[in-house]
Design a protein around this motif. Structure first.
Motif, short mmCIF file in Angstrom:
data_model
loop_
_atom_site.label_atom_id
_atom_site.label_comp_id
_atom_site.label_asym_id
_atom_site.label_seq_id
_atom_site.Cartn_x
_atom_site.Cartn_y
_atom_site.Cartn_z
N GLU A 82 0.83 -1.21 0.00
CA GLU A 82 0.00 0.00 0.00
C GLU A 82 0.87 1.26 0.00
O GLU A 82 0.55 2.26 -0.67
N LEU A 83 1.98 1.24 0.74
CA LEU A 83 2.89 2.39 0.73
C LEU A 83 3.51 2.59 -0.64
O LEU A 83 3.70 3.73 -1.09
N VAL A 84 3.83 1.50 -1.32
CA VAL A 84 4.38 1.60 -2.66
C VAL A 84 3.38 2.26 -3.61
O VAL A 84 3.72 3.17 -4.38
N ALA A 85 2.14 1.82 -3.55
CA ALA A 85 1.10 2.41 -4.40
C ALA A 85 0.87 3.88 -4.05
O ALA A 85 0.68 4.72 -4.95
N GLU A 86 0.91 4.20 -2.76
CA GLU A 86 0.75 5.59 -2.34
C GLU A 86 1.91 6.45 -2.87
O GLU A 86 1.72 7.59 -3.29
N GLY A 87 3.12 5.88 -2.84
CA GLY A 87 4.27 6.59 -3.37
C GLY A 87 4.16 6.81 -4.86
O GLY A 87 4.50 7.89 -5.38
N ASP A 88 3.68 5.80 -5.60
CA ASP A 88 3.46 5.96 -7.04
C ASP A 88 2.50 7.11 -7.32
O ASP A 88 2.74 7.94 -8.21
N ALA A 89 1.41 7.15 -6.57
CA ALA A 89 0.41 8.21 -6.78
C ALA A 89 1.02 9.59 -6.54
O ALA A 89 0.77 10.53 -7.30
N ALA A 90 1.82 9.71 -5.48
CA ALA A 90 2.43 11.01 -5.16
C ALA A 90 3.43 11.43 -6.24
O ALA A 90 3.45 12.60 -6.65
N GLN A 91 4.25 10.51 -6.71
CA GLN A 91 5.26 10.86 -7.71
C GLN A 91 4.63 11.20 -9.05
O GLN A 91 4.97 12.22 -9.67
#
Length: 339
Positions: free
Chosen positions: A169-178
């Protein structure tokens, strides 16, 4: 090529071979952000800030880790050639680009030539595809943990399904932010090149302009995040590599530990790739740190598994582009001072 690569302590052809191994190290966006200076006493490793990623890596943390990986390859290639590589990290505090100096001492034929690690250098890949659905034995993970500790870092596997899901979930959240950041997308697009360029993220020449336009223009964070979330969930191993501190020397140690771990994993039949978004996005890094429950700083988030197919090596620049002698650097410095 070897005519311009000379030091009193090691033959030029041997030194060229050592440096050819050094530049096979991994780097963010395959930027290859290193320079090597040859002098009579050995080799100096410099950060090439012209190849930095100011949006993705504003503190040059990953740039320094990449240079640490190159330094480890240099050490292993030197050992395979019969030389001890004596490394000094950050030898001149006033020169932030000078990351390490290396001198060489011949060793006897009975010394460990690091053959397994040396042979793994050319076989290492960043494996972004799905892995085989096969578990990694615990003794193999212990080998990787010991490898990181040898270089002054720590290696922690996320064992529970709950922890793995939270990381995904953190990886997906990071993708969204970037991907929501137009500057980040422009920077990514700028490093998408045809293979003949010798660096960057390889894109077929005919479609490169279109791919760059699409990346610059569209926020694909949700789609990329969903794919990366699935990759994380399905990966046999997710692990963090970290250090006690979070300064330049720690980053160099992390790079050397990372490359030792990657090369040792190859000896066990594994390949790896990165899920670094929770570390690259500053607000997510403390969340990952809390999830790990470790007092140190996570530097790299990795996924490991058994590859389902072979991948070609990423392109590399020629040695002539990254190596110079000390006389050439002195001349450049003198010319710069006159401007």
């Amino acid at each position: 090529m070897s005519e311009g690569i000379r030091t009193n302590s090691i033959p030029p052809d041997t030194l060229a071979t050592i440096l050819e191994s050094a530049v096979l190290a991994p780097s963010s966006h395959n930027t290859q952000p290193w320079r090597f200076e040859i002098s009579e006493t050995g080799v100096s490793l410099f950060a090439d800030r012209l190849r930095a990623l100011p949006v993705n890596d504003p503190d040059d943390r990953e740039l320094t880790i990449s240079c640490g990986c190159a330094l480890f390859n240099l050490r292993i290639a030197a050992a395979h050639a019969g030389f001890d590589a004596h490394c000094t990290l950050l030898p001149e505090p006033g020169d932030e680009d000078l990351l390490a100096t290396v001198s060489f001492t011949p060793v006897s034929g009975a010394e460990d030539r690091q053959t397994e690690l040396f042979q793994a250098i050319t076989r290492r890949r960043t494996y972004r595809k799905r892995f085989e659905p096969k578990q990694v034995p615990s003794n193999v993970l212990s080998i990787l943990e010991e490898s990181a500790e040898t270089e002054g870092a720590w290696f922690q596997v996320l064992d529970s399904e709950h922890a793995r899901h939270q990381v995904a979930e953190l990886v997906a959240e990071g993708d969204a932010a970037q991907w929501s950041n137009p500057s980040w997308r422009r920077e990514l697009a700028a490093w998408m090149h045809p293979r003949r360029k010798g660096d960057g993220l390889t894109v077929p020449g005919m479609v490169a302009p279109v791919a760059q336009l699409v990346v610059r223009t569209f926020d694909m964070g949700n789609g990329v995040g969903a794919k990366d979330r699935q990759l994380a969930d399905e990966s046999p191993v997710i692990a963090a590599l970290g250090t006690a501190g979070d300064g330049v020397e720690d980053w160099l140690k992390a790079g050397q530990a990372l490359e030792r771990v990657l090369l040792r994993s190859l000896g066990q039949g594994l390949q790896a790739s990165y899920l670094n978004q929770p570390i690259q996005v500053a607000v997510l890094r403390p969340k990952l740190q809390h999830l790990l429950g470790h007092s140190g700083f996570p530097q790299i988030l990795l996924r490991f598994g058994y590859p389902a197919t072979d991948l070609p090596a990423a392109p590399r620049r020629n040695l002539q582009e990254v190596v110079e002698n000390s006389d050439a650097r002195a001349i450049k410095a003198k010319q710069a001072s006159r401007r």
